[in-house]
Design a protein around this motif. Structure first.
Motif, PDB file in Angstrom:
ATOM      1  N   ALA A   9      48.567  41.056  44.038  1.00 45.38           N
ATOM      2  CA  ALA A   9      47.530  40.246  43.399  1.00 45.38           C
ATOM      3  C   ALA A   9      46.684  41.136  42.494  1.00 45.38           C
ATOM      4  N   VAL A  10      46.384  40.625  41.292  1.00 48.09           N
ATOM      5  CA  VAL A  10      45.599  41.371  40.313  1.00 48.09           C
ATOM      6  C   VAL A  10      44.607  40.423  39.640  1.00 48.09           C
ATOM      7  N   VAL A  11      43.340  40.845  39.552  1.00 49.52           N
ATOM      8  CA  VAL A  11      42.333  40.092  38.805  1.00 49.52           C
ATOM      9  C   VAL A  11      42.569  40.380  37.331  1.00 49.52           C
ATOM     10  N   ILE A  12      42.768  39.317  36.533  1.00 54.64           N
ATOM     11  CA  ILE A  12      43.102  39.485  35.117  1.00 54.64           C
ATOM     12  C   ILE A  12      42.058  38.885  34.178  1.00 54.64           C
ATOM     13  N   GLY A  13      41.014  38.263  34.719  1.00 56.85           N
ATOM     14  CA  GLY A  13      39.983  37.691  33.856  1.00 56.85           C
ATOM     15  C   GLY A  13      38.748  37.278  34.628  1.00 56.85           C
ATOM     16  N   ILE A  14      37.617  37.284  33.942  1.00 56.19           N
ATOM     17  CA  ILE A  14      36.361  36.771  34.490  1.00 56.19           C
ATOM     18  C   ILE A  14      36.089  35.456  33.764  1.00 56.19           C
ATOM     19  N   VAL A  15      35.869  34.397  34.525  1.00 56.93           N
ATOM     20  CA  VAL A  15      35.764  33.042  33.978  1.00 56.93           C
ATOM     21  C   VAL A  15      34.371  32.794  33.405  1.00 56.93           C
ATOM     22  N   ASP A  16      34.349  32.203  32.204  1.00 61.18           N
ATOM     23  CA  ASP A  16      33.091  31.790  31.584  1.00 61.18           C
ATOM     24  C   ASP A  16      32.760  30.344  31.929  1.00 61.18           C
ATOM     25  N   THR A  17      33.732  29.438  31.716  1.00 59.43           N
ATOM     26  CA  THR A  17      33.527  28.017  32.020  1.00 59.43           C
ATOM     27  C   THR A  17      34.828  27.404  32.522  1.00 59.43           C
ATOM     28  N   VAL A  18      34.678  26.287  33.260  1.00 56.73           N
ATOM     29  CA  VAL A  18      35.827  25.493  33.701  1.00 56.73           C
ATOM     30  C   VAL A  18      35.510  24.036  33.402  1.00 56.73           C
ATOM     31  N   ASP A  19      36.420  23.355  32.721  1.00 58.31           N
ATOM     32  CA  ASP A  19      36.297  21.927  32.435  1.00 58.31           C
ATOM     33  C   ASP A  19      37.417  21.186  33.154  1.00 58.31           C
ATOM     34  N   VAL A  20      37.066  20.086  33.832  1.00 62.18           N
ATOM     35  CA  VAL A  20      38.051  19.231  34.494  1.00 62.18           C
ATOM     36  C   VAL A  20      37.786  17.812  34.045  1.00 62.18           C
ATOM     37  N   PHE A  21      38.811  17.153  33.529  1.00 61.12           N
ATOM     38  CA  PHE A  21      38.696  15.779  33.030  1.00 61.12           C
ATOM     39  C   PHE A  21      37.542  15.626  32.044  1.00 61.12           C
ATOM     40  N   GLY A  22      37.371  16.624  31.177  1.00 63.55           N
ATOM     41  CA  GLY A  22      36.338  16.559  30.151  1.00 63.55           C
ATOM     42  C   GLY A  22      34.935  16.851  30.626  1.00 63.55           C
ATOM     43  N   LYS A  23      34.780  17.243  31.892  1.00 63.07           N
ATOM     44  CA  LYS A  23      33.454  17.550  32.432  1.00 63.07           C
ATOM     45  C   LYS A  23      33.416  19.011  32.856  1.00 63.07           C
ATOM     46  N   GLN A  24      32.373  19.709  32.442  1.00 62.53           N
ATOM     47  CA  GLN A  24      32.225  21.111  32.822  1.00 62.53           C
ATOM     48  C   GLN A  24      31.794  21.190  34.284  1.00 62.53           C
ATOM     49  N   ILE A  25      32.639  21.825  35.120  1.00 65.01           N
ATOM     50  CA  ILE A  25      32.312  21.935  36.538  1.00 65.01           C
ATOM     51  C   ILE A  25      31.865  23.334  36.927  1.00 65.01           C
ATOM     52  N   TYR A  26      31.995  24.277  35.986  1.00 63.02           N
ATOM     53  CA  TYR A  26      31.537  25.636  36.245  1.00 63.02           C
ATOM     54  C   TYR A  26      31.130  26.297  34.943  1.00 63.02           C
ATOM     55  N   SER A  27      30.021  27.007  34.995  1.00 61.25           N
ATOM     56  CA  SER A  27      29.585  27.845  33.895  1.00 61.25           C
ATOM     57  C   SER A  27      28.985  29.119  34.482  1.00 61.25           C
ATOM     58  N   ALA A  28      29.423  30.259  33.990  1.00 61.12           N
ATOM     59  CA  ALA A  28      28.894  31.531  34.490  1.00 61.12           C
ATOM     60  C   ALA A  28      27.399  31.622  34.223  1.00 61.12           C
ATOM     61  N   ARG A  29      26.919  30.955  33.228  1.00 61.66           N
ATOM     62  CA  ARG A  29      25.488  30.987  32.890  1.00 61.66           C
ATOM     63  C   ARG A  29      24.642  30.283  33.930  1.00 61.66           C
ATOM     64  N   GLN A  30      25.239  29.329  34.683  1.00 60.23           N
ATOM     65  CA  GLN A  30      24.506  28.593  35.703  1.00 60.23           C
ATOM     66  C   GLN A  30      24.395  29.360  37.008  1.00 60.23           C
ATOM     67  N   GLU A  31      25.247  30.356  37.206  1.00 62.22           N
ATOM     68  CA  GLU A  31      25.278  31.093  38.476  1.00 62.22           C
ATOM     69  C   GLU A  31      24.074  31.977  38.627  1.00 62.22           C
TER      70      GLU A  31
END
Length: 104
Positions: free
Chosen positions: A82-104
């Motif tokens: 297993a290798v970490v290959i990226g740090i996530v900025d945002t995640v959108d599911v069905f057109g709705k943002q469910i994660y943003s690094a700025r909100q953490e």
């Protein structure tokens, strides 16, 4: 590729020379909740992964497993699964943002 939250790190002073000097992270895979697809639910298992991007505790990351993990830079000869290959900025599911690094 999979999404996971970094929960901690592992220190191993004796290890294979091909992963010497590499940071090892404890990851908890994240799943989109079936009951509420606007949220994640934590997976039941954890994974130890080599960090190639400088991720830290609490961050949401992309990781890969198996033979794909050895395709990451300088990992070809390393005994990793297993290798970490990226740090996530945002995640959108069905057109709705469910994660943003700025909100953490």
């Amino acid at each position: 590729m999979f999404l996971a939250k970094v929960e901690g790190s592992v220190v191993s002073t004796k290890k294979d020379a091909n992963i010497s000097g590499r940071k090892l992270l404890i990851l908890r895979p994240q799943l989109v909740d079936d009951k509420d697809p606007t949220k994640f639910k934590p997976g039941s298992n954890t994974v130890i992964a080599v960090d190639t991007v400088g991720a830290g505790v609490g961050e949401l990351v992309l990781f890969t497993q198996g033979s794909s993990a050895r395709l990451a830079p300088n990992m070809k000869e390393s005994p990793v699964d297993a290798v970490v290959i990226g740090i996530v900025d945002t995640v959108d599911v069905f057109g709705k943002q469910i994660y943003s690094a700025r909100q953490e």
